[in-house]
Write a protein that holds these residues in place. Sequence first.
Motif, PDB file in Angstrom:
ATOM      1  N   ASN A   2       0.827  -1.196   0.000  1.00 52.12           N
ATOM      2  CA  ASN A   2       0.000   0.000   0.000  1.00 52.12           C
ATOM      3  C   ASN A   2       0.872   1.261   0.000  1.00 52.12           C
ATOM      4  N   GLU A   3       0.213   2.421  -0.020  1.00 52.40           N
ATOM      5  CA  GLU A   3       0.963   3.681  -0.151  1.00 52.40           C
ATOM      6  C   GLU A   3       1.797   3.986   1.088  1.00 52.40           C
ATOM      7  N   TYR A   4       1.417   3.467   2.244  1.00 54.23           N
ATOM      8  CA  TYR A   4       2.178   3.724   3.462  1.00 54.23           C
ATOM      9  C   TYR A   4       3.501   2.967   3.462  1.00 54.23           C
ATOM     10  N   GLU A   5       3.464   1.747   2.979  1.00 56.61           N
ATOM     11  CA  GLU A   5       4.699   0.964   2.921  1.00 56.61           C
ATOM     12  C   GLU A   5       5.685   1.553   1.922  1.00 56.61           C
ATOM     13  N   SER A   6       5.198   1.962   0.764  1.00 60.45           N
ATOM     14  CA  SER A   6       6.105   2.508  -0.242  1.00 60.45           C
ATOM     15  C   SER A   6       6.689   3.844   0.200  1.00 60.45           C
ATOM     16  N   SER A   7       5.923   4.656   0.916  1.00 60.87           N
ATOM     17  CA  SER A   7       6.476   5.926   1.393  1.00 60.87           C
ATOM     18  C   SER A   7       7.510   5.677   2.491  1.00 60.87           C
ATOM     19  N   GLY A   8       7.313   4.632   3.282  1.00 63.21           N
ATOM     20  CA  GLY A   8       8.311   4.278   4.299  1.00 63.21           C
ATOM     21  C   GLY A   8       9.613   3.810   3.664  1.00 63.21           C
ATOM     22  N   ILE A   9       9.506   3.038   2.584  1.00 62.39           N
ATOM     23  CA  ILE A   9      10.698   2.586   1.865  1.00 62.39           C
ATOM     24  C   ILE A   9      11.433   3.770   1.247  1.00 62.39           C
ATOM     25  N   ALA A  10      10.680   4.695   0.685  1.00 54.72           N
ATOM     26  CA  ALA A  10      11.285   5.888   0.085  1.00 54.72           C
ATOM     27  C   ALA A  10      11.966   6.741   1.143  1.00 54.72           C
ATOM     28  N   ALA A  11      11.337   6.877   2.296  1.00 49.88           N
ATOM     29  CA  ALA A  11      11.941   7.664   3.374  1.00 49.88           C
ATOM     30  C   ALA A  11      13.223   7.009   3.880  1.00 49.88           C
ATOM     31  N   GLY A  12      13.211   5.714   4.005  1.00 53.23           N
ATOM     32  CA  GLY A  12      14.409   4.996   4.443  1.00 53.23           C
ATOM     33  C   GLY A  12      15.548   5.105   3.438  1.00 53.23           C
ATOM     34  N   THR A  13      15.190   5.006   2.160  1.00 50.83           N
ATOM     35  CA  THR A  13      16.195   5.154   1.113  1.00 50.83           C
ATOM     36  C   THR A  13      16.787   6.560   1.124  1.00 50.83           C
TER      37      THR A  13
END
Length: 165
Positions: A2-13
């Motif tokens: 979902n959009e929350y998981e992908s934004s978390g991955i982007a923030a971590g990157t």
Amino acid sequence: MNEYESSGIAAGTGAGAAIFYLAIIVVMIIGMWKVFEKAGKPGWAAIIPIYNLIILLEIVGKPMIWILWLIIPCVNIVFAIWLYNLVSKSFGKSEGFTVGLVIFPYIFWPILGFSSAKYLGPSAAEAQNGGFGNNPFNNPNNPFNSPNNPFGNQDKPNDTPPPVV
């Protein structure tokens, strides 16, 4: 996903990339610090933005008007490369080292700072060569230094006047 998981991955990157970038900057500053200390200047000057350029100009023996040239857009690129060349020459390095300082400063500043390179003074290699790179007038392989010089021997001027026609 979902959009929350992908934004978390982007923030971590993004956070990881920022930490990596800061680590590279710290390594470069530590290398500049050691270079300044080798040249007999205060190492802490490497972390102050405009002051570090003033100290670099003192290391290479250039006038303070260069600060103006180093802050004018487009002109600063040429003068920064020239300044890096003079820094590498002041430590007895070649133009190849200058290319390294320009392209990979985060590698070549620590090499210059932590290697056995000695500070030789303002643009030491230039003073020995009489100019940038190899001076063609001091080159023993220059064809105009040979006895077969088609323009005559320049060491002995010809005192006879040309014939009047």
